[in-house]
Design an enzyme around this catalytic site. Structure first.
Site, PDB file in Angstrom:
ATOM      1  N   ASN A   7       0.879  -1.172   0.000  1.00 16.30           N
ATOM      2  CA  ASN A   7       0.000   0.000   0.000  1.00 16.30           C
ATOM      3  C   ASN A   7       0.917   1.223   0.000  1.00 16.30           C
ATOM      4  OD1 ASN A   7      -1.438   2.321   0.918  1.00 16.30           O
ATOM      5  ND2 ASN A   7      -3.041   1.029   1.745  1.00 16.30           N
ATOM      6  N   GLU A  34      -3.955   1.844  -2.955  1.00 14.11           N
ATOM      7  CA  GLU A  34      -4.105   3.258  -2.595  1.00 14.11           C
ATOM      8  C   GLU A  34      -3.239   4.138  -3.501  1.00 14.11           C
ATOM      9  OE1 GLU A  34      -4.959   5.783   1.497  1.00 14.11           O
ATOM     10  OE2 GLU A  34      -4.001   3.813   1.663  1.00 14.11           O
ATOM     11  N   ASP A 146      -3.904  -4.926   1.057  1.00 17.06           N
ATOM     12  CA  ASP A 146      -4.218  -4.306   2.342  1.00 17.06           C
ATOM     13  C   ASP A 146      -5.634  -4.728   2.713  1.00 17.06           C
ATOM     14  OD1 ASP A 146      -4.877  -2.704   4.468  1.00 17.06           O
ATOM     15  OD2 ASP A 146      -4.493  -0.800   3.461  1.00 17.06           O
ATOM     16  N   ASN A 148      -6.979  -4.380   5.824  1.00 11.51           N
ATOM     17  CA  ASN A 148      -7.516  -3.570   6.915  1.00 11.51           C
ATOM     18  C   ASN A 148      -8.112  -4.420   8.031  1.00 11.51           C
ATOM     19  OD1 ASN A 148      -7.149  -0.643   6.741  1.00 11.51           O
ATOM     20  ND2 ASN A 148      -8.138  -0.815   4.748  1.00 11.51           N
ATOM     21  N   ASP A 217      -1.620  -6.166   6.199  1.00 11.70           N
ATOM     22  CA  ASP A 217      -1.317  -6.467   4.792  1.00 11.70           C
ATOM     23  C   ASP A 217      -0.960  -7.948   4.706  1.00 11.70           C
ATOM     24  OD1 ASP A 217      -0.907  -3.507   3.514  1.00 11.70           O
ATOM     25  OD2 ASP A 217      -0.180  -3.605   5.588  1.00 11.70           O
ATOM     26  N   ASP A 246       2.751   4.674   5.107  1.00 14.05           N
ATOM     27  CA  ASP A 246       2.574   4.147   6.462  1.00 14.05           C
ATOM     28  C   ASP A 246       2.543   2.616   6.470  1.00 14.05           C
ATOM     29  OD1 ASP A 246       0.194   4.380   5.057  1.00 14.05           O
ATOM     30  OD2 ASP A 246      -0.985   5.127   6.737  1.00 14.05           O
ATOM     31  N   HIS A 247       2.575   1.995   5.283  1.00  9.96           N
ATOM     32  CA  HIS A 247       2.631   0.539   5.166  1.00  9.96           C
ATOM     33  C   HIS A 247       4.010   0.094   4.695  1.00  9.96           C
ATOM     34  CE1 HIS A 247      -1.831  -0.313   5.212  1.00  9.96           C
ATOM     35  NE2 HIS A 247      -1.824   0.991   4.992  1.00  9.96           N
TER      36      HIS A 247
END
Length: 256
Positions: A7, A34, A146, A148, A217, A246-247
């Site tokens: 991501n 994303e 991802d 979530n 993930d 941030d991933h």
């Protein structure tokens, strides 16, 4: 065969990092989530010059998914058949080197009392239906991206703080288990049954530096791939770069 999911949280911002990852790590397949790019803004030419084939489903501001590979992607599909009117670009699938690759950017859900959580429930039901159908036609299949969802307490830095919160709630974990019950294996846990292997770290609070994250993930694989799985790793070096997503990327390696 090396397959990586990441991501990128804006391909515009992270394109140089993507190019470096492709050049340095040389995955056979890299899937991105994303993108935050309109369909006509995807940097296909820049990647093609480097020798990579690309297919993508773009969306400005939010969402967007892509598959980047050395071999040409075949039988490309976007979206979920059970949600034909869903405007959010969250799924792209293609067959590469005999492996069916399904790249997903799963719904966040926001909070358990949010209308977006009901959308997340419906979305996962539609995803499960789609994956079941795809598995009936593809022996070698990987579902990755991802999700979530942190599937277990071991996938969360503070299980009590996150208990029954978004990403860690009982319903979400059941939706994840329902995917596994189709006959899929959580590849990371096949290689690393125990321990923290976080893939997402909040930008706030120096969470990465403090090693406080979630594992959301995932790379889920059919038995034919599970029998050939050699390694799974989380690339924390990429998360440590300047202006990072941030991933962190996650890579699975197969003897194919």
């Amino acid at each position: 065969m090396k397959i990586t999911t990441w991501n990128v949280n804006s391909l515009n911002v992270r394109l140089p990092q993507v190019q470096n990852l492709l050049a340095d790590d040389q995955p056979d397949v890299l899937v991105l989530q994303e993108l935050k790019l309109d369909q006509d803004k995807f940097p296909a030419a820049a990647l093609n010059i480097m020798g990579w084939q690309t297919v993508w489903s773009g969306q400005k501001t939010y969402n967007g998914v892509a598959i980047i590979s050395r071999a040409a992607p075949e039988d490309v599909h976007t979206g979920l058949p059970a949600l034909p009117d869903d405007p959010q670009r969250r799924v792209i699938a293609a067959t590469i080197g005999g492996v069916r690759v399904i790249n997903v950017y799963c719904v966040n859900g926001e909070a358990l009392d949010s209308p977006k959580f009901e959308y997340k429930k419906q979305w996962f039901e539609a995803l499960t239906e789609f994956v079941r159908d795809e598995m009936s036609r593809h022996d070698k299949l990987v579902l990755l991206g991802d999700f979530n969802i942190a599937p277990a307490d071991a996938d969360c830095y503070d299980p009590e703080k996150w208990r029954e919160q978004i990403h860690c709630s009982t319903p979400e974990r059941q939706w994840f288990q329902t995917l596994l019950d189709l006959g899929l294996t959580d590849s990371l846990r096949q290689i690393h049954p125990e321990g923290a292997h976080y893939t997402w770290f909040d930008y706030r609070g120096a969470m990465f530096q403090r090693k406080l994250g979630l594992r959301i993930d995932h790379i889920l694989i059919t038995p034919a791939l599970a029998a050939r799985l050699q390694d799974v790793r989380v690339d924390l070096d990429t998360r440590a770069l300047e202006r990072p997503s941030d991933h962190a990327p996650v890579t699975a390696v197969f003897d194919l």
